[in-house]
Design a protein around this motif. Structure first.
Motif, PDB file in Angstrom:
ATOM      1  N   GLY A 227       0.803  -1.206   0.000  1.00 57.79           N
ATOM      2  CA  GLY A 227       0.000   0.000   0.000  1.00 57.79           C
ATOM      3  C   GLY A 227       0.836   1.256   0.000  1.00 57.79           C
ATOM      4  O   GLY A 227       1.988   1.271  -0.443  1.00 57.79           O
ATOM      5  N   GLY A 228       0.258   2.347   0.533  1.00 53.53           N
ATOM      6  CA  GLY A 228       0.919   3.636   0.478  1.00 53.53           C
ATOM      7  C   GLY A 228       1.998   3.815   1.517  1.00 53.53           C
ATOM      8  O   GLY A 228       2.878   4.657   1.345  1.00 53.53           O
ATOM      9  N   GLY A 229       1.966   3.056   2.617  1.00 50.48           N
ATOM     10  CA  GLY A 229       2.958   3.205   3.664  1.00 50.48           C
ATOM     11  C   GLY A 229       3.983   2.090   3.637  1.00 50.48           C
ATOM     12  O   GLY A 229       4.214   1.445   2.614  1.00 50.48           O
ATOM     13  N   THR A 230       4.617   1.875   4.791  1.00 50.90           N
ATOM     14  CA  THR A 230       5.579   0.784   4.919  1.00 50.90           C
ATOM     15  C   THR A 230       4.855  -0.545   4.771  1.00 50.90           C
ATOM     16  O   THR A 230       3.800  -0.740   5.372  1.00 50.90           O
ATOM     17  N   PRO A 231       5.397  -1.461   3.969  1.00 53.39           N
ATOM     18  CA  PRO A 231       4.702  -2.745   3.767  1.00 53.39           C
ATOM     19  C   PRO A 231       4.456  -3.461   5.088  1.00 53.39           C
ATOM     20  O   PRO A 231       5.334  -3.530   5.948  1.00 53.39           O
ATOM     21  N   GLU A 232       3.253  -3.979   5.250  1.00 52.99           N
ATOM     22  CA  GLU A 232       2.918  -4.714   6.459  1.00 52.99           C
ATOM     23  C   GLU A 232       3.687  -6.031   6.507  1.00 52.99           C
ATOM     24  O   GLU A 232       3.938  -6.647   5.487  1.00 52.99           O
ATOM     25  N   THR A 233       4.072  -6.424   7.706  1.00 51.03           N
ATOM     26  CA  THR A 233       4.803  -7.679   7.892  1.00 51.03           C
ATOM     27  C   THR A 233       4.122  -8.489   8.982  1.00 51.03           C
ATOM     28  O   THR A 233       3.159  -8.044   9.598  1.00 51.03           O
ATOM     29  N   GLY A 234       4.677  -9.673   9.210  1.00 48.39           N
ATOM     30  CA  GLY A 234       4.152 -10.528  10.255  1.00 48.39           C
ATOM     31  C   GLY A 234       3.448 -11.760   9.746  1.00 48.39           C
ATOM     32  O   GLY A 234       2.952 -12.561  10.525  1.00 48.39           O
ATOM     33  N   ALA A 235       3.390 -11.932   8.434  1.00 51.71           N
ATOM     34  CA  ALA A 235       2.732 -13.105   7.874  1.00 51.71           C
ATOM     35  C   ALA A 235       3.550 -14.358   8.178  1.00 51.71           C
ATOM     36  O   ALA A 235       4.757 -14.297   8.433  1.00 51.71           O
ATOM     37  N   ALA A 236       2.900 -15.511   8.147  1.00 51.75           N
ATOM     38  CA  ALA A 236       3.565 -16.795   8.359  1.00 51.75           C
ATOM     39  C   ALA A 236       4.483 -17.094   7.175  1.00 51.75           C
ATOM     40  O   ALA A 236       4.454 -16.387   6.156  1.00 51.75           O
ATOM     41  N   PRO A 237       5.344 -18.141   7.282  1.00 55.98           N
ATOM     42  CA  PRO A 237       6.165 -18.508   6.132  1.00 55.98           C
ATOM     43  C   PRO A 237       5.332 -18.632   4.861  1.00 55.98           C
ATOM     44  O   PRO A 237       4.191 -19.084   4.890  1.00 55.98           O
ATOM     45  N   ALA A 238       5.918 -18.206   3.751  1.00 54.50           N
ATOM     46  CA  ALA A 238       5.162 -18.091   2.498  1.00 54.50           C
ATOM     47  C   ALA A 238       4.821 -19.466   1.936  1.00 54.50           C
ATOM     48  O   ALA A 238       5.708 -20.298   1.724  1.00 54.50           O
ATOM     49  N   ASP A 239       3.528 -19.690   1.696  1.00 55.42           N
ATOM     50  CA  ASP A 239       3.116 -20.893   0.991  1.00 55.42           C
ATOM     51  C   ASP A 239       3.091 -20.608  -0.501  1.00 55.42           C
ATOM     52  O   ASP A 239       3.514 -19.538  -0.954  1.00 55.42           O
ATOM     53  N   TRP A 240       2.598 -21.546  -1.308  1.00 57.41           N
ATOM     54  CA  TRP A 240       2.646 -21.367  -2.763  1.00 57.41           C
ATOM     55  C   TRP A 240       1.801 -20.178  -3.199  1.00 57.41           C
ATOM     56  O   TRP A 240       2.124 -19.518  -4.198  1.00 57.41           O
ATOM     57  N   GLN A 241       0.742 -19.850  -2.436  1.00 65.17           N
ATOM     58  CA  GLN A 241      -0.124 -18.740  -2.819  1.00 65.17           C
ATOM     59  C   GLN A 241       0.590 -17.405  -2.627  1.00 65.17           C
ATOM     60  O   GLN A 241       0.587 -16.552  -3.512  1.00 65.17           O
ATOM     61  N   ARG A 242       1.205 -17.217  -1.464  1.00 66.97           N
ATOM     62  CA  ARG A 242       1.908 -15.950  -1.249  1.00 66.97           C
ATOM     63  C   ARG A 242       3.152 -15.874  -2.111  1.00 66.97           C
ATOM     64  O   ARG A 242       3.562 -14.781  -2.544  1.00 66.97           O
ATOM     65  N   PHE A 243       3.777 -17.026  -2.378  1.00 66.31           N
ATOM     66  CA  PHE A 243       4.926 -17.029  -3.279  1.00 66.31           C
ATOM     67  C   PHE A 243       4.513 -16.527  -4.659  1.00 66.31           C
ATOM     68  O   PHE A 243       5.204 -15.696  -5.257  1.00 66.31           O
ATOM     69  N   LEU A 244       3.382 -16.993  -5.161  1.00 64.06           N
ATOM     70  CA  LEU A 244       2.886 -16.529  -6.459  1.00 64.06           C
ATOM     71  C   LEU A 244       2.592 -15.034  -6.415  1.00 64.06           C
ATOM     72  O   LEU A 244       2.946 -14.291  -7.342  1.00 64.06           O
ATOM     73  N   ASP A 245       1.945 -14.574  -5.343  1.00 62.10           N
ATOM     74  CA  ASP A 245       1.652 -13.143  -5.222  1.00 62.10           C
ATOM     75  C   ASP A 245       2.929 -12.315  -5.208  1.00 62.10           C
ATOM     76  O   ASP A 245       3.026 -11.270  -5.871  1.00 62.10           O
ATOM     77  N   LEU A 246       3.919 -12.756  -4.429  1.00 63.89           N
ATOM     78  CA  LEU A 246       5.178 -12.025  -4.364  1.00 63.89           C
ATOM     79  C   LEU A 246       5.882 -11.999  -5.709  1.00 63.89           C
ATOM     80  O   LEU A 246       6.465 -10.975  -6.105  1.00 63.89           O
TER      81      LEU A 246
END
Length: 699
Positions: free
Chosen positions: A426-445
């Protein structure tokens, strides 16, 4: 066969050899066929001798002839056939060496016939063995150590030993003796253990009858005897290379590859070395890894690498310091990264040129990579094909992804995954704290941060199951809507209220909120258009509220408030700047609608819609009330407007009013071509004190 003929009964003597062979399962020995008339009961002792790099084997055999004599009645009388044995056969391991046999201290003749996986050993008796007779003899042989990386399954050294044991004959006992100081583990058939620690370890099995199925694998380890070489690198990598004392080649090559490869690997990954303290790198006999070349025990900071000395495996296992379930969830992601990055590192520091074998989505053993799981061990052809496909396909997909986004782009993806960063920024500092990346977040990243254009197709072809493919369809639709929203935002980025459900793959919620956000942007555009037309700066706080929104309802309400406020200010400004007649101007004496408009404009810019609306309303009310106020003032001053003049006290006269600074605006609004000249009020002309003008009355 020897025959004898004499007076009276005929005697026939038949020589028999117990040699029928039956092959047992993998690891088990070939054995003599059952019920051949010669019972062989054995006692086998295996003694590990590390200093001699050998296992000494002694097999004590008791042979008993159980084949009855054959008595037949013939025309010439009774004929008896007596069966006897001249020799017996044992099946020994293919590695057996220095085979010898003895009985009563005397050497027996041994003849061997070697086969690919075993050796048939014939032992000649000192005398023929007839029915109901028994004899004992002993067979001794050695199982010598195979050199590292040799075909032999036997390894015997000061720090590590492994060998297999068989039972022999028709039934028997097995005993294994391992010197003190070794930790012993076994697999295969059961053995009872006695002794350990400072005493020799003895393992035994008695009364073994299932000879064709019985076998055991012995592993004896003495870690204190391993060589130890420490590697401390500038990037904080600390490793201890522990090898068999007899294998200097392994120790040297593994150390050299890691010294050169780890700094290049750190640079390629884009993250600092993640391991605190030492990693122990141990040499392991290849079969003990059960089909694999190496294993990284993450929780133990230990890498086991086979003796085979494959450079790709060495760097691959080291890369699992990063590529494990703490960074990515999904076996194919971590194994694909490990292979691809190991190959890229070796292209820099060694001969390189390593790549995956040709593979397609329907190759033998194919599986959707999201369903590719660790089998524990490779025990059959089906598992082997599946594992081969999984490694090659994972490597192929990761190589294509790294090529697509570039090594710098993949570093961004890896860093974001390591930080637990949400993919939709978003417009500010990227939010963090998500669990280890699964295949879905890997695809998004990959797509959001890496800018991949091929990830979607690669995931559809190789990664997802049919059920997950439907989820990709929903994702595509939501991402199109999200992309359109970002475009409409013209620099205004969606808040977490939209980005979180997108990241969570909750596309129903995401698309609903995208529609709500699009409505807010439409209101923003109306505000901007109206403000531009009116020459008013639009409120500045709607953008920050939009980008920080965890709930869009208050933002929509704020947008509506701001639209209403801008409309009110624009209307007030139009009214206030319109031409005024003299009476209206007279009614506005002492009032400041322009100041109210200016205050409303300032409040709009500050985002204070309530103050802006109130000021605009006051300005409009002043203008609306001014005509009546002007008329009242004229009448209160004794005057009445008739035509173009002013009648006062029943006489027609021109009135002249003294100009004061606060009434200059009124004077400037006199009708053109007017000849009226304001004069002093009648009271002043009569020498009286002038009355306080209406517009100067205390407020």
């Amino acid at each position: 066969m020897r025959t004898g003929r004499g007076v009276g009964p005929t005697l026939l003597v038949a020589v028999l050899v117990a040699v029928g062979l039956v092959l047992g399962p993998l690891g088990a020995s070939p054995v003599q066929a059952a019920d051949d008339g010669l019972d062989l009961v054995t006692k086998a002792t295996y003694t590990l001798a590390p200093k001699d790099a050998v296992v000494h084997v002694a097999v004590v055999v008791t042979a008993t002839n159980t084949k009855p004599n054959l008595v037949e009645q013939t025309t010439n009388g009774t004929r008896t056939t007596r069966y006897f044995y001249e020799r017996a056969s044992l099946v020994l391991p293919r590695e057996s060496a220095r085979v010898r046999a003895s009985a009563g201290g005397a050497r027996l003749t041994v003849t061997q016939r070697r086969q690919p996986d075993y050796t048939v050993t014939d032992v000649a008796f000192r005398s023929d063995l007839f029915y109901h007779q028994s004899l004992a003899f002993r067979v001794d042989f050695d199982l010598p150590a195979g050199a590292p990386r040799s075909r032999s399954d036997i390894r015997i050294g000061a720090a590590f030993a492994t060998f297999y044991v068989w039972a022999f004959g028709d039934a028997g006992d097995v005993r294994v003796v391992v010197p003190a100081g070794f930790t012993v583990t076994t697999s295969g058939s059961a053995l009872e253990t006695s002794g350990a620690g400072t005493a020799a370890t003895t393992l035994s099995a008695t009364g073994v009858t299932d000879i064709s199925q019985w076998y055991a694998i012995i592993v004896a380890e003495r870690p204190a005897a391993l060589t130890s070489e420490r590697i401390d690198l500038a990037g904080g990598e600390h490793l201890v290379i522990r090898a068999w004392p007899e294998d200097a080649e392994w120790r040297t090559q593994v150390g050299d590859v890691l010294r050169k490869g780890l700094p290049a690997l750190v640079e390629l990954v884009g993250l600092d070395w993640p391991v605190v303290g030492d990693i122990e790198v141990d040499e392991v006999h290849t079969p003990l890894l059960e089909g694999y070349g190496g294993i990284f025990h993450v929780d133990e900071n230990q890498i086991e690498i086979s003796e085979d000395l494959d450079e790709l495996t060495i760097v691959h296992e080291a890369s699992h310091a990063w590529f494990n379930s703490g960074l990515f969830v999904g076996r194919w992601i971590n194994e694909g990264f490990a292979d691809d990055y190991a190959a890229r590192v070796l292209d820099q520091v060694s001969t390189g040129g390593q790549t995956f074998d040709p593979v397609s989505p329907d190759s033998e053993g194919h599986v959707a990579l999201n369903d590719w799981t660790f089998p524990g061990r490779i025990a059959d052809a089906t598992t082997d094909a599946r594992e081969t496909f999984g490694y090659d396909a994972s490597w192929r997909v990761l190589d294509a992804l790294v090529t697509d986004v570039g090594e710098d782009g993949m570093r961004k993806v890896i860093r974001a995954a390591d930080a637990g960063q949400i993919a939709y920024v978003g417009g500010g500092t990227p939010e963090t704290g998500a669990a280890p990346a699964d295949w879905q977040r890997f695809l998004d990243l990959l797509e959001e941060l890496g800018g991949s254009t091929k990830a979607g197709d690669l995931f559809r072809s190789w990664v997802v199951t049919p059920a997950q493919a439907k989820l990709l369809d929903d994702r595509d639709a939501a991402r199109e809507a999200y992309k359109a929203l970002v475009g409409s935002g013209a620099g205004w980025l969606p808040g977490i209220a939209i980005r979180q459900p997108m990241a969570d793959w909750d596309f129903e919620t995401a698309t609903t909120r995208i529609s709500a956000a699009a409505a807010i942007l439409a209101t923003r555009d109306r505000i901007a258009s109206l403000a531009s037309t009116a020459g008013v700066a639009p409120p500045a706080n709607l953008e920050s509220a939009y980008e920080a929104a965890t709930d869009l309802s208050p933002v929509a309400a704020l947008a509506d408030e701001q639209l209403a406020a801008v409309e009110a200010v624009a209307d007030a400004k139009t009214i206030v700047t319109a031409d005024r007649d003299p009476v209206t101007s007279l009614g506005l004496l002492g009032e400041d609608p322009d100041g109210e408009v200016a205050a409303a404009v300032a409040a709009i810019g500050a985002g204070d819609t309530a103050r802006a609306s109130a000021a605009a309303a006051r300005a409009a009310m002043l203008i609306a009330a001014a005509p009546e106020s002007g008329r009242v003032r004229l009448l209160g001053g004794g005057g009445l407007i008739i035509g173009g003049g002013l009648l006062a006290g029943g006489s027609a006269m021109l009135l002249r009013r003294r100009r004061r600074p606060e009434t200059e605006a009124f004077a400037a609004m006199e009708p053109p071509d007017s000849y009226v000249t304001l004069g002093a009020p009648p009271a002043e002309a009569a020498g009286q004190e002038p009355a306080t003008p209406r517009d100067e009355e205390p407020q």
